[in-house]
Design an enzyme around this catalytic site. Structure first.
Site, short mmCIF file in Angstrom:
data_model
loop_
_atom_site.label_atom_id
_atom_site.label_comp_id
_atom_site.label_asym_id
_atom_site.label_seq_id
_atom_site.Cartn_x
_atom_site.Cartn_y
_atom_site.Cartn_z
N SER A 24 0.82 -1.23 0.00
CA SER A 24 0.00 0.00 0.00
C SER A 24 0.85 1.26 0.00
CB SER A 24 -0.86 0.07 1.27
OG SER A 24 -1.91 -0.83 1.21
N HIS A 55 -3.43 0.27 -5.45
CA HIS A 55 -2.69 -0.85 -6.03
C HIS A 55 -2.91 -0.87 -7.54
CE1 HIS A 55 -1.45 -3.28 -2.47
NE2 HIS A 55 -2.37 -2.53 -1.90
N HIS A 77 -4.84 -9.98 -1.88
CA HIS A 77 -5.12 -10.11 -0.46
C HIS A 77 -6.27 -11.09 -0.23
CE1 HIS A 77 -3.47 -6.03 -1.02
NE2 HIS A 77 -2.85 -6.25 0.13
N TYR A 79 -8.53 -10.61 1.88
CA TYR A 79 -9.78 -9.85 2.11
C TYR A 79 -10.49 -9.47 0.82
CZ TYR A 79 -6.83 -5.65 1.47
OH TYR A 79 -5.96 -4.72 0.99
N GLU A 80 -9.79 -9.60 -0.32
CA GLU A 80 -10.46 -9.36 -1.61
C GLU A 80 -11.29 -10.58 -2.03
OE1 GLU A 80 -7.76 -7.06 -4.54
OE2 GLU A 80 -6.39 -8.04 -3.14
N ALA A 107 2.49 -2.42 4.50
CA ALA A 107 2.14 -1.44 5.52
C ALA A 107 1.61 -2.24 6.70
CB ALA A 107 1.07 -0.50 4.99
N MET A 205 -2.19 -7.33 6.83
CA MET A 205 -3.13 -8.18 6.10
C MET A 205 -2.51 -8.84 4.86
SD MET A 205 -6.38 -5.59 6.28
CE MET A 205 -6.77 -4.70 7.79
N SER A 206 -1.19 -9.01 4.87
CA SER A 206 -0.54 -9.57 3.67
C SER A 206 0.71 -10.34 4.06
CB SER A 206 -0.17 -8.42 2.72
OG SER A 206 0.85 -7.63 3.29
N ASN A 229 0.74 3.08 11.65
CA ASN A 229 -0.14 3.47 12.77
C ASN A 229 0.11 2.54 13.95
OD1 ASN A 229 -1.70 1.62 10.68
ND2 ASN A 229 -2.45 1.11 12.73
N HIS A 241 -8.07 3.70 5.96
CA HIS A 241 -7.15 3.38 4.86
C HIS A 241 -6.38 4.64 4.43
CE1 HIS A 241 -5.53 0.87 1.74
NE2 HIS A 241 -5.96 1.68 0.79
N1 HPA Z 1 -3.88 -3.53 11.12
C1 HPA Z 1 -3.84 -4.36 10.07
N2 HPA Z 1 -3.28 -4.04 8.92
C2 HPA Z 1 -2.72 -2.83 8.82
C3 HPA Z 1 -2.71 -1.92 9.87
C4 HPA Z 1 -3.33 -2.29 11.10
O1 HPA Z 1 -3.37 -1.54 12.08
N3 HPA Z 1 -2.06 -0.81 9.44
C5 HPA Z 1 -1.67 -1.04 8.17
N4 HPA Z 1 -2.07 -2.27 7.78
#
Ligand code: HPA
Length: 266
Positions: A24, A55, A77, A79-80, A107, A205-206, A229, A241
């Site tokens: 990302s 992406h 991913h 989640y897709e 990320a 998530m990857s 974060n 996001h």
């Molecule tokens: N959680 C999950 N995936 C992420 C996060 C998070 O806080 N930040 C960036 N990708």
């Protein structure tokens, strides 16, 4: 539309050994490549296309310094809605066209109070909390073993080469354990507390399906997270996001320098 054989032929005068999977907001690594060969995933037979905003869903092939690399702008991913075995197919395709080293970026949210947004974490190990494995299904023993050893999935030598480049650039980096969730919802504060107890330093998530697939087919892997974060409940603001993309932009400039310097520093 081309198949893997035609794709390999197309690369015959470039022969990249390194593939870089860009997460990302990290697509900029590929922008410095001169005279790139750009191939859309949708132009490769059997290749899925990625649907996440930010992406691009394409490969950019060309030189960073003197080294031919293949950059993946966009990944798949869970989640897709993809089964992670699609990621196995993608990584095995990379092996089949001659890739030997995989550089993975992502990320991630921090679970460690000392790892701040905008900083980089080298992944030294992971916890697969996705509930699935990319290797589930029939196995082709000519590609890799049924039961894959994960002890050295994150290549210590490749990581230490990256670390010494980061030190030269005076970049603030960390090393830690990455925990994968499927998403797409971010974690609850209770999940974040649980994952910290489990010993994870970052959550995302990857990456885990790519690393398992790379260990399976024998690619050496280095993986790096841009911390975007703190995990939910570790600070006051809500997660979005947009925040992920804007903090990734900060960390991305460091990671871009790090990857470029890896290929240009002697
Ligand atoms: N959680 C999950 N995936 C992420 C996060 C998070 O806080 N930040 C960036 N990708």
């Amino acid at each position: 539309m081309i198949n893997i054989k035609q794709f390999k032929k197309l690369l015959s005068n470039r022969r990249p050994k390194y593939a870089i999977i860009l997460g990302s907001g990290l697509g900029a690594v590929a922008d410095g490549i001169k005279n790139p060969l750009v191939i859309k995933y949708s132009d490769i037979e059997g290749f899925p296309t990625s649907t996440v905003p930010g992406h691009k869903g394409q490969m950019v092939i060309g030189k960073i310094g003197e080294t031919e690399v293949l950059c993946m702008q966009g990944r798949f991913h869970m989640y897709e809605g993809y089964h992670p075995s699609i990621i196995k197919e993608m990584v095995v395709s990379l092996k089949q066209i001659g890739i030997r080293q995989l550089i993975i970026t992502n990320a991630a949210g921090s679970l460690n109070p000392d790892f701040h947004p905008g900083e980089i974490m080298f992944i030294s190990d992971h916890i697969n909390f996705s509930g699935l494995n990319p290797l589930i299904g029939p196995n082709d023993e000519s590609i890799g073993p049924r039961f894959v050893d994960m002890t050295s999935a994150y290549d210590a030598k490749l990581r230490s080469r990256f670390k010494s480049v980061a030190e030269k650039l005076k970049l603030k980096t960390h090393e830690g354990t990455y925990l994968m969730v499927t998403g797409p919802s971010f974690e609850t504060p209770a999940e974040i507390r649980a994952f910290r107890t489990l010993g994870a330093d970052a959550v995302g998530m990857s990456t885990v399906p790519e690393v398992i697939s790379a260990a399976y087919c024998g690619l050496k892997t280095v993986a790096m997270s841009v911390i975007t974060n703190f995990g939910a409940g570790m600070q006051k603001e809500k997660l979005s996001h947009e925040q992920t993309l804007s903090c990734a932009a900060l960390g991305a400039s460091s990671l871009t320098r790090l990857i470029k310097s890896f290929f240009t520093e002697k």
